[in-house]
Scaffold this active site. Structure first.
Site, mmCIF file in Angstrom:
data_model
loop_
_atom_site.group_PDB
_atom_site.id
_atom_site.type_symbol
_atom_site.label_atom_id
_atom_site.label_comp_id
_atom_site.label_asym_id
_atom_site.label_seq_id
_atom_site.Cartn_x
_atom_site.Cartn_y
_atom_site.Cartn_z
ATOM 1 N N ARG A 109 0.808 -1.221 0.000
ATOM 2 C CA ARG A 109 0.000 0.000 0.000
ATOM 3 C C ARG A 109 0.846 1.278 0.000
ATOM 4 O O ARG A 109 0.289 2.379 -0.090
ATOM 5 C CB ARG A 109 -0.950 0.012 1.210
ATOM 6 C CG ARG A 109 -1.983 -1.108 1.205
ATOM 7 C CD ARG A 109 -3.154 -0.775 2.106
ATOM 8 N NE ARG A 109 -3.897 0.395 1.656
ATOM 9 C CZ ARG A 109 -4.939 0.911 2.300
ATOM 10 N NH1 ARG A 109 -5.363 0.354 3.428
ATOM 11 N NH2 ARG A 109 -5.557 1.983 1.840
ATOM 12 N N HIS A 117 -7.100 -2.542 12.442
ATOM 13 C CA HIS A 117 -7.179 -1.087 12.524
ATOM 14 C C HIS A 117 -8.168 -0.712 13.622
ATOM 15 O O HIS A 117 -9.151 -1.438 13.868
ATOM 16 C CB HIS A 117 -7.676 -0.474 11.209
ATOM 17 C CG HIS A 117 -6.608 -0.260 10.191
ATOM 18 N ND1 HIS A 117 -6.863 -0.300 8.833
ATOM 19 C CD2 HIS A 117 -5.291 0.009 10.300
ATOM 20 C CE1 HIS A 117 -5.745 -0.075 8.158
ATOM 21 N NE2 HIS A 117 -4.778 0.119 9.032
ATOM 22 N N CYS A 156 -13.954 2.433 6.424
ATOM 23 C CA CYS A 156 -12.710 2.280 5.658
ATOM 24 C C CYS A 156 -12.794 2.952 4.298
ATOM 25 O O CYS A 156 -11.786 3.418 3.756
ATOM 26 C CB CYS A 156 -12.383 0.800 5.465
ATOM 27 S SG CYS A 156 -11.851 -0.051 6.959
#
Length: 702
Positions: free
Chosen positions: A90, A168, A264
């Protein structure tokens, strides 16, 4: 529509599950439907656009997770902290998000390249704007939190994530309007849950069940009293409605395959600044130094595990690896913790592993007075088995009478300060006690690879083995016993009644007679059953030769107790010719001191049994002074007590048929602890046989 709220989204033009960087991606590579993903994204986009403003960032080929804009960065006012992605898959998104923020007039801050932080995925503003909740543990590092506090001028509350499914913060935690909180408590460690409960009152905490958490109910978008999420159970919707929230469900199953949902897929880019709120962060950092054979011994790995498991993070600042086998290594490690409380706990464990502050940061110990006999000050340092030194007036002072689970008391004399380990009950008014972790170091032996590989007890290190040949283990122990006897060393035996029940009495008696044992520690039972066997041929009423119970045998041990009580004590029974063999007989005849510590279950007891627990502990401690080796023979209760009284450097051999008992006794963090899983009677028999091969007949010095 709420014009004051604006979100950033990214169309799923290039979305797919191309790799695995979280548990949700497992088994889903290239199994996401692009058409269905586009349809689900468009529905979410429509729901949000109907209520707020939505900006779009251009999707880029080769970066399928760019659709999850929550990870672009963290926004407060016109300031952005750009993400530093943990996974290389990422990291290529960063320049595109940076370009968009700069084009919109935001001030962009960038973290050091080796400091992961994944934006609003791991940092969520309290919806009242009072503080920033910041997660760490999987994708973001704790050391990023001070930067957030500084650049955004806001208080940061650090929360440690524990469940890899919720990698997360926004997957298990959703601050809501009005100070409410939607969250999944099992995703956090106990300390973080305590922080949450301290900040959010019970009536505003909405803790969800695992089923809702697995559907990413916490990965929701909150717009005033509306909460948009993938899916919610009927029970959760009722609870939300009861406190004034409307749940809007929109399926996002294609994005769940990559580990994301509504939150998200969005980044709130209009977060108002409260001018009365200013930077504050409880994260504390210290630098420690470690020296020795850090890799060979596993010390550095244990230290880093201690930091992570304790809720902290680390950065290795320097690591100098020894160039040859004999060479030692050194490391400087930056340790960070979410609070002073957690740091103190971690530092206590790191000190046990030999960590010290760098020379330029070493300071004296902190002392507080004893204000009540037998009571230490709060936050007193708890001692371990390792030799310890404390820094007083710029000098390192050795702590005397080292033992486990004590306090360090310091007195000042004309000759200088004296520090010693003391049990809590022994502390006296007028003494000062070490508190905190400053100015303390433990002294660990530095051994070369060759020393460790040739040391007498290297055959199992500090481990436990029931698979290795018992004969090999016994051979090593016998050799060490001979060495100790020949040089006048001290061996203490801690034994339970199982030694007698398994036929080991005659062998232990011989070890005492031939000078291999200098003290015996046990309870009432070993003495009772040893004397029972010596006088009646039974142990617990079982004939030791035939292995069968005898009529009336269950009364034998009481008759023995009564007999010894008639003569006054064991020594008197020996002197008057009543007791003529056995373990206790050999102790008396060979002037080997013994201590029998009583318990609530003891019959009798024997006159020699010390029923005062405090006095029994003192007797044990006195007999353990100067010990080189301890044989722990099938007595977990007494052996644990002995282990706690014994400093590092004393070899301990723990023998029991139960592997769990051996593991418990051996696991003291000491390389000198050895576990042997076997029948104790067999062990003693083989030990005596091996000594016969090694040693000429023993002649006692006169």
């Amino acid at each position: 529509m709420t014009d004051s709220i604006r979100f950033l989204m990214c169309a799923p033009d290039h979305y797919d599950v191309d790799y695995v960087i979280n548990p949700w991606m497992e088994g889903n590579i290239h199994k996401s439907s692009r058409d269905r993903a586009v349809e689900q994204w468009q529905k979410l986009h429509y729901i949000l656009k109907d209520r707020t403003l939505v900006d779009l960032v251009e999707p880029q080929p080769g970066w399928p997770d760019m659709v999850f804009t929550a990870n672009a960065g963290l926004v407060l006012g016109k300031t952005v902290v750009l993400s530093r992605f943990f996974h290389k898959e990422r990291q290529g998104e960063e320049p595109y998000f940076k370009q968009w923020f700069e084009s919109q007039g935001y001030t962009v801050h960038e973290l050091p390249k080796d400091l992961p932080f994944e934006g609003a995925g791991d940092a969520l503003l309290d919806r009242e704007g009072r503080w920033l909740w910041a997660g760490y543990g999987f994708r973001s590092e704790l050391d990023s939190h001070p930067y957030l506090a500084k650049w955004l001028d806001i208080e940061v509350v650090s929360l440690r994530l524990m469940d890899e499914r919720f990698y997360h913060l926004d997957t298990c935690f959703c601050p809501l309007a009005g100070g409410y909180l939607l969250y999944y408590p099992p995703a956090f460690d106990a300390y973080s849950n305590r922080l949450i409960e301290m900040r959010v009152p019970p009536e505003k905490r909405i803790a969800i069940e695992e089923a809702d958490a697995a559907n990413f109910a916490c990965n929701a978008v909150n717009i005033d009293q509306v909460v948009v999420m993938n899916k919610a159970s009927d029970n959760l919707k009722k609870r939300m409605a009861a406190v004034g929230f409307e749940v809007v469900e929109t399926p996002l199953t294609e994005f769940l395959k990559a580990g994301g949902a509504a939150k998200c897929l969005t980044l709130r880019v209009t977060e108002p600044v409260r001018t009365e709120v200013h930077a504050n962060v409880s994260v504390e950092s210290r630098i420690v130094r470690m020296d020795g054979h850090l890799l060979d011994s596993g010390i550095i790995s244990r230290a880093l595990d201690t930091i992570v498991e304790g809720g902290g993070s680390f950065q290795i600042l320097n690591f100098n690896l020894g160039e040859q086998r004999q060479s030692t290594s050194s490391a400087e490690v930056k340790v960070s913790a979410p609070s002073h409380e957690v740091m103190e706990e971690m530092m206590t464990q790191l000190i046990d592993l030999g960590a010290v502050a760098p020379p330029q940061e070493v300071c004296d110990i902190n002392l507080e007075p004893v204000e009540q006999n037998g009571v230490a000050p709060d936050d007193f340092y708890v001692t371990t088995i390792y030799p310890t030194e404390v820094r007083i007036q710029g000098e390192w002072v050795k702590v005397l009478q080292q033992r486990m689970d004590g306090a360090i008391a310091v007195i000042f004399t004309p000759e200088g300060p004296i520090a010693r380990c003391k049990l809590l009950r022994d502390l006296e008014v007028g003494e000062q006690v070490v508190v905190g972790v400053d100015g303390i170091r433990t002294v660990r032996k530095t051994e070369s690879r060759e020393q460790r590989n040739t040391q007498e007890f290297s055959f199992m290190g500090a481990g436990v083995s029931s698979e290795r040949r018992v004969e090999l283990v016994v051979e090593q122990i016998a050799w060490e016993l001979r060495q100790l006897r020949d040089r006048g060393g001290k061996v203490v035996v801690t034994a339970g009644p199982v030694v007698i029940h398994t036929g080991g009495s005659q062998h232990l008696a011989r070890l005492i007679r031939e000078g291999y044992v200098q003290a015996l520690l046990g309870g009432n039972a070993i003495a009772v059953h040893d004397i029972e066997q010596s006088l009646m041929g039974t142990s617990l009423g079982v004939d030791m030769k035939r292995g069968v119970p005898v009529r009336g045998g269950h009364r034998h041990h009481l008759k023995v107790i009564n007999l010894i009580r008639r003569y006054g004590n064991i020594a008197a029974a020996v002197e008057q010719g009543v007791l003529t063999k056995g373990v206790m007989y050999e102790c008396v005849r060979n002037n080997v001191p013994f201590s029998l510590a009583g318990s609530i279950r003891d019959d009798g007891p024997l006159p020699d049994t010390q029923m005062d627990l405090i006095k029994a502990q003192t007797e044990y401690a006195n007999l353990l002074e100067g010990t080189d080796m301890i044989l722990m023979l099938s007595s977990m209760l007494h052996s644990i007590g002995v282990g706690n009284m014994t400093p590092a450097g004393v070899k301990m051999v723990c023998v029991d048929i139960n592997p769990a008992v051996v593991t418990k006794l051996s696991d003291r963090g000491s390389v000198e602890s050895t576990g042997v899983v076997t029948d104790v009677g067999l062990f003693l028999s083989l030990l005596v046989q091996q000594l016969d091969k090694l040693t000429s007949p023993y002649l006692k010095a006169v």
